[in-house]
Design a protein around this motif. Structure first.
Motif, PDB file in Angstrom:
ATOM      1  N   UNK A  46     -36.327 -27.802 -39.860  1.00 22.42           N
ATOM      2  CA  UNK A  46     -35.245 -27.831 -40.634  1.00 22.42           C
ATOM      3  C   UNK A  46     -34.725 -26.240 -41.046  1.00 22.42           C
ATOM      4  N   UNK A  47     -35.638 -25.633 -41.678  1.00 19.93           N
ATOM      5  CA  UNK A  47     -35.587 -24.357 -42.063  1.00 19.93           C
ATOM      6  C   UNK A  47     -34.975 -23.381 -41.058  1.00 19.93           C
ATOM      7  N   UNK A  48     -35.432 -23.125 -39.844  1.00 19.66           N
ATOM      8  CA  UNK A  48     -34.911 -22.189 -38.956  1.00 19.66           C
ATOM      9  C   UNK A  48     -33.702 -22.663 -38.448  1.00 19.66           C
ATOM     10  N   UNK A  49     -33.435 -24.269 -38.318  1.00 21.47           N
ATOM     11  CA  UNK A  49     -32.102 -24.561 -38.071  1.00 21.47           C
ATOM     12  C   UNK A  49     -31.053 -24.332 -39.070  1.00 21.47           C
ATOM     13  N   UNK A  50     -31.264 -24.413 -40.158  1.00 19.42           N
ATOM     14  CA  UNK A  50     -30.637 -24.093 -41.405  1.00 19.42           C
ATOM     15  C   UNK A  50     -30.056 -22.816 -41.470  1.00 19.42           C
ATOM     16  N   UNK A  51     -30.767 -21.743 -41.233  1.00 21.12           N
ATOM     17  CA  UNK A  51     -30.495 -20.311 -41.242  1.00 21.12           C
ATOM     18  C   UNK A  51     -30.123 -19.778 -39.873  1.00 21.12           C
ATOM     19  N   UNK A  52     -30.367 -20.273 -38.997  1.00 23.73           N
ATOM     20  CA  UNK A  52     -30.012 -19.651 -37.666  1.00 23.73           C
ATOM     21  C   UNK A  52     -29.240 -20.392 -36.735  1.00 23.73           C
TER      22      UNK A  52
END
Length: 52
Positions: A46-52
């Protein structure tokens, strides 16, 4: 040839010892593990998909 199947330390372990897959567990324990897994997957993906 030496017999490699006998070990001197076998008698030191308790006879009632079981491994983790053989241990009993409650549904509550399994549900807690599932919740921890969902949070971990959300953090990892979730974190990588939210910021990239």
């Amino acid at each position: 040839m030496a017999d490699d199947t006998t070990h001197g330390h076998d008698s030191e372990e308790p006879q009632g010892r079981t491994t983790a897959p053989m241990s009993e567990f409650a549904v509550r324990d399994a549900a807690f593990g599932f919740v921890v897994m969902v949070i971990g997957v959300a953090l990892v993906f979730g974190i990588p998909l939210a910021f990239f």
